[in-house]
Design an enzyme around this catalytic site. Structure first.
Site, PDB file in Angstrom:
ATOM      1  CE  LYS A 107      -4.230  -1.583   0.030  1.00  0.00           C
ATOM      2  NZ  LYS A 107      -5.216  -1.196  -0.999  1.00  0.00           N
ATOM      3  CG  ASP A 138      -3.930  -0.672  -4.247  1.00  0.00           C
ATOM      4  OD1 ASP A 138      -4.278   0.258  -4.995  1.00  0.00           O
ATOM      5  OD2 ASP A 138      -4.742  -1.377  -3.606  1.00  0.00           O
ATOM      6  CD  GLU A 164      -4.743  -2.935  -7.032  1.00  0.00           C
ATOM      7  OE1 GLU A 164      -5.840  -2.910  -6.440  1.00  0.00           O
ATOM      8  OE2 GLU A 164      -3.894  -3.830  -6.849  1.00  0.00           O
ATOM      9  CG  ASP A 190      -9.431  -2.304  -7.139  1.00  0.00           C
ATOM     10  OD1 ASP A 190     -10.555  -2.774  -7.402  1.00  0.00           O
ATOM     11  OD2 ASP A 190      -8.982  -2.270  -5.976  1.00  0.00           O
ATOM     12  CE  LYS A 214     -10.289  -5.374  -4.742  1.00  0.00           C
ATOM     13  NZ  LYS A 214     -10.079  -4.227  -3.842  1.00  0.00           N
TER      14      LYS A 214
END
Length: 325
Positions: A107, A138, A164, A190, A214
């Protein structure tokens, strides 16, 4: 067909899972679980989501509990480690909870953290994993294009697998992809897929090299597979900080994909101190088989009565949204 609300309420259990480290702004993850003819499913849209968006997550849960899922083509799903926005000194401790994982998602762009903090964290991951480890970062759409370009340059020395959702909009992703294409660092989308009214817009705009998919936010395994087919891009199947039940839905999606080039973000059970079943990675992978909650864990992790009432009311509202569609 939409099952009656009473059928969902009959087995509904609301749980609260404590976490090792604060992640996505929470220290505990709440979820509502229920059982249908096909097994247990999870309804766990994030607390801030409005009913219109949350109802898609309910549709996914009903699909998983009431309908047969697509046939799997693999029994095990390789997964990545997930490194929250921790101090570099804690990186080794975090990675140790993901035994056998050859890939780490780190992250970055966390509010209150600087790019220098991100660089230090990613450097610690590279040092811990060695040159053969795969590292992806991400940003959850928190950079603008200039910030993202600067960050990609700063992080490029760590041999990134991809970055991401570096920016929020499809237009920004497309511009950034053009700017950094010469560096050979792919851009993944995403939020531009799961939170969009048009999940294929990012693919049509050629704004990403791959998609992060997802199951819950996209309405279930079957619908997610349709999006993957229509997009025509490589995908990573990831979790939405799910319990073991939700992770097994993600695993069902990953298991049904004809091709699976990347390790999946389905190892997030290791972020929890406790769970309703064990879906922590073993040798870098999790099983594709459906998870069944442990009865004692459901009791041990039961949410407080006021939180249970909140989730049951939310379930009723979202069920009404689906009934009206």
């Amino acid at each position: 067909m939409l099952p009656p609300l009473a059928d969902l309420l009959d087995s509904a259990r609301v749980v609260s899972l404590p976490m090792h480290t604060r992640f996505r702004g929470v220290d505990t993850r709440e979820a509502l679980l229920f059982e249908g003819p096909e097994g247990w499913a999870e309804f766990s849209p994030f607390l801030e989501y409005e009913d219109a968006e949350a109802s898609t997550w309910l549709a996914a849960a009903i699909d998983f509990a009431w309908r047969p899922q697509p046939a799997p083509v693999r029994d095990l799903i390789r997964v990545n480690a997930t490194v929250p926005a921790v101090d570099p000194a804690r990186v080794a401790e975090v990675l140790a909870r993901f035994p056998g994982c050859r890939t780490a998602k780190v992250k970055v762009a966390e509010p209150g953290h600087s790019l220098a903090d991100d660089v230090a964290r990613v450097r610690a991951v590279r040092e811990a994993m060695g040159p053969e480890g795969r590292i992806r970062v991400d940003a959850n759409g928190l950079w603008n294009v200039d910030e993202a370009e600067h960050a990609v340059h700063a992080l490029a020395e760590f041999d990134l697998e991809y970055v991401e959702q570096p920016c929020a909009s499809v237009e920004e992703l497309a511009e950034l992809r053009t700017r950094v294409k010469y560096m050979g660092i792919p851009v993944a989308a995403d939020e531009s897929v799961r939170k969009s009214d048009d999940p294929l817009a990012v693919a049509r705009a050629k704004a990403a090299d791959l998609l992060v998919i997802k199951a819950q936010p996209l309405g279930g395994v079957t619908h997610a597979l349709q999006i993957v087919t229509a997009a025509g891009l490589p995908v990573v199947v990831s979790s939405a900080l799910d319990t073991a039940i939700g992770l097994s839905q993600g695993a069902a999606l990953a298991a049904a994909l004809p091709a699976l080039e990347f390790d999946c973000g389905l190892g997030t059970a290791s972020l929890f101190l406790d769970d309703v079943a064990d879906r922590r990675p073993v040798d870098g992978a999790i099983p594709a088989a459906r998870a069944v909650p442990d009865a004692s864990a459901l009791d041990r992790l039961a949410a407080a009565p006021d939180r249970r009432d909140w989730w049951l009311e939310r379930l009723g509202r979202c069920h009404a949204v689906l009934a009206a569609r």
